[in-house]
Design a protein around this motif. Structure first.
Motif, short mmCIF file in Angstrom:
data_model
loop_
_atom_site.label_atom_id
_atom_site.label_comp_id
_atom_site.label_asym_id
_atom_site.label_seq_id
_atom_site.Cartn_x
_atom_site.Cartn_y
_atom_site.Cartn_z
N ASP A 96 29.06 94.48 135.74
CA ASP A 96 29.75 94.07 136.97
C ASP A 96 30.03 92.57 136.95
OD1 ASP A 96 27.61 92.57 138.34
OD2 ASP A 96 26.66 94.51 138.66
N ARG A 97 30.91 92.14 137.86
CA ARG A 97 31.36 90.75 137.86
C ARG A 97 30.23 89.75 138.06
NH1 ARG A 97 36.48 90.76 141.73
NH2 ARG A 97 35.40 92.56 142.55
N TYR A 98 29.26 90.10 138.90
CA TYR A 98 28.14 89.19 139.14
C TYR A 98 27.38 88.93 137.84
CZ TYR A 98 23.49 87.60 140.39
OH TYR A 98 22.31 86.91 140.43
N ILE A 99 27.05 90.00 137.12
CA ILE A 99 26.31 89.86 135.87
C ILE A 99 27.14 89.10 134.84
CG2 ILE A 99 25.23 91.11 133.95
CD1 ILE A 99 23.64 91.23 136.57
N GLN A 100 28.42 89.44 134.72
CA GLN A 100 29.28 88.73 133.77
C GLN A 100 29.34 87.24 134.10
OE1 GLN A 100 30.69 90.14 130.88
NE2 GLN A 100 30.79 87.94 130.48
N ARG A 101 29.39 86.90 135.37
CA ARG A 101 29.40 85.50 135.78
C ARG A 101 28.09 84.82 135.37
NH1 ARG A 101 31.64 86.19 140.32
NH2 ARG A 101 29.78 86.61 141.54
N GLN A 102 26.96 85.55 135.49
CA GLN A 102 25.67 85.01 135.04
C GLN A 102 25.70 84.75 133.53
OE1 GLN A 102 22.81 84.46 137.18
NE2 GLN A 102 24.47 84.68 138.64
N PHE A 103 26.27 85.69 132.76
CA PHE A 103 26.39 85.51 131.30
C PHE A 103 27.22 84.26 130.98
CE2 PHE A 103 26.14 90.31 130.01
CZ PHE A 103 24.82 90.35 130.41
N ASP A 104 28.32 84.07 131.74
CA ASP A 104 29.25 82.98 131.45
C ASP A 104 28.76 81.62 131.90
OD1 ASP A 104 30.94 84.93 130.43
OD2 ASP A 104 32.19 85.03 132.25
N THR A 105 27.95 81.57 132.95
CA THR A 105 27.60 80.27 133.54
C THR A 105 26.14 79.87 133.35
OG1 THR A 105 27.13 81.27 135.69
CG2 THR A 105 29.39 80.47 135.31
N ILE A 106 25.24 80.83 133.20
CA ILE A 106 23.81 80.51 133.14
C ILE A 106 23.15 81.02 131.87
CG2 ILE A 106 21.57 80.81 134.28
CD1 ILE A 106 23.11 81.12 136.93
N TYR A 107 23.51 82.22 131.44
CA TYR A 107 22.83 82.87 130.32
C TYR A 107 23.77 83.04 129.13
CZ TYR A 107 19.57 83.82 134.06
OH TYR A 107 18.71 83.67 135.12
N GLN A 108 24.35 81.93 128.67
CA GLN A 108 25.24 81.99 127.53
C GLN A 108 24.47 82.46 126.29
OE1 GLN A 108 24.99 79.47 129.66
NE2 GLN A 108 26.98 78.65 130.17
N PHE A 109 25.21 83.04 125.35
CA PHE A 109 24.60 83.56 124.13
C PHE A 109 23.92 82.44 123.35
CE2 PHE A 109 24.66 85.29 119.79
CZ PHE A 109 24.04 86.50 120.01
N ASN A 110 24.53 81.29 123.30
CA ASN A 110 23.93 80.13 122.63
C ASN A 110 23.05 79.39 123.65
OD1 ASN A 110 23.24 77.78 121.34
ND2 ASN A 110 25.32 77.31 120.66
N ALA A 112 21.76 76.60 123.63
CA ALA A 112 22.11 75.18 123.77
C ALA A 112 23.23 74.98 124.80
CB ALA A 112 22.54 74.62 122.41
N ASP A 113 24.01 76.02 125.09
CA ASP A 113 25.10 75.91 126.06
C ASP A 113 24.65 76.16 127.50
OD1 ASP A 113 26.83 75.44 123.97
OD2 ASP A 113 27.51 77.53 123.84
N ARG A 114 23.41 76.57 127.66
CA ARG A 114 22.92 76.89 129.01
C ARG A 114 22.67 75.61 129.80
NH1 ARG A 114 18.85 81.90 127.49
NH2 ARG A 114 20.50 83.17 126.58
N PRO A 115 22.89 75.68 131.12
CA PRO A 115 22.62 74.48 131.92
C PRO A 115 21.14 74.12 131.89
CG PRO A 115 23.26 76.35 133.32
CD PRO A 115 23.35 76.80 131.90
N LYS A 116 20.90 72.85 132.02
CA LYS A 116 19.51 72.40 132.07
C LYS A 116 18.90 72.86 133.38
CE LYS A 116 19.98 70.29 128.22
NZ LYS A 116 20.06 71.24 127.16
#
Length: 166
Positions: A96-110, A112-116
């Motif tokens: 769903d969009r909420y989870i995808q948004r979490q993947f894109d903004t907080i839980y990136q695959f890398n 190192a790309d995740r927010p501090k």
């Protein structure tokens, strides 16, 4: 030589349907997800180098687990699973969009790309705590990590002895 494939395993759970005590739930789900996808237990050491992320709260009803594996600079394949109360099953539903948004903004695959986070690193914490407070914190953190790793080892041993699938 083949190129390693990057994979993200997304597990949707409901806490009350998961086996084990609260301290056992995360290792149980991590091992179950890795067995389902790669026919092995969760392993953060080379050559497997699994990366584990949980979110949604393990004390809440709905919780999520991510096991990422593979090069972080490549696109990944998403495997979506759901705990049905007895075992992990494929979940063909779209994320769903909420989870995808979490993947894109907080839980990136890398990672190192995740927010501090608002939390402090161990080094930063050492600077703001008294030495005895920092030692107590590190002891507690290391004990918690050791308990989780021991649970993973016990589950692997129990699986090898009782079901032989490992």
């Amino acid at each position: 030589m083949s190129t390693p494939v990057s994979t993200r395993v997304f597990v949707l759970c409901k806490t009350e349907k998961m086996p084990g005590s609260y301290v056992e739930k995360i290792p149980l789900m991590a091992n179950a997800a890795c067995r389902r996808v790669w026919n092995r237990d969760f392993n953060k050491d080379p050559p497997n180098e699994d990366r584990l992320t949980t979110f949604g709260g393990w004390m809440n009803t709905r919780c999520f687990l991510l096991v990422d594996n593979g090069p972080v600079d490549k696109p990944y394949t998403l495997v979506r699973l759901r705990w049905d109360g007895q075992k992990l099953v494929d979940d063909p539903a779209l994320v769903d969009r909420y989870i995808q948004r979490q993947f894109d903004t907080i839980y990136q695959f890398n990672p190192a790309d995740r927010p501090k986070t608002n939390g402090l690193t161990d080094e930063e914490l050492k600077e703001v705590l008294e030495p005895h407070q920092f030692e107590a914190f590190m002891k507690s953190k290391n004990e918690m990590t050791a308990r989780h790793m021991e649970k993973l080892r016990q589950q692997t041993w129990n699986c090898m002895v009782h079901c032989g699938c490992c």
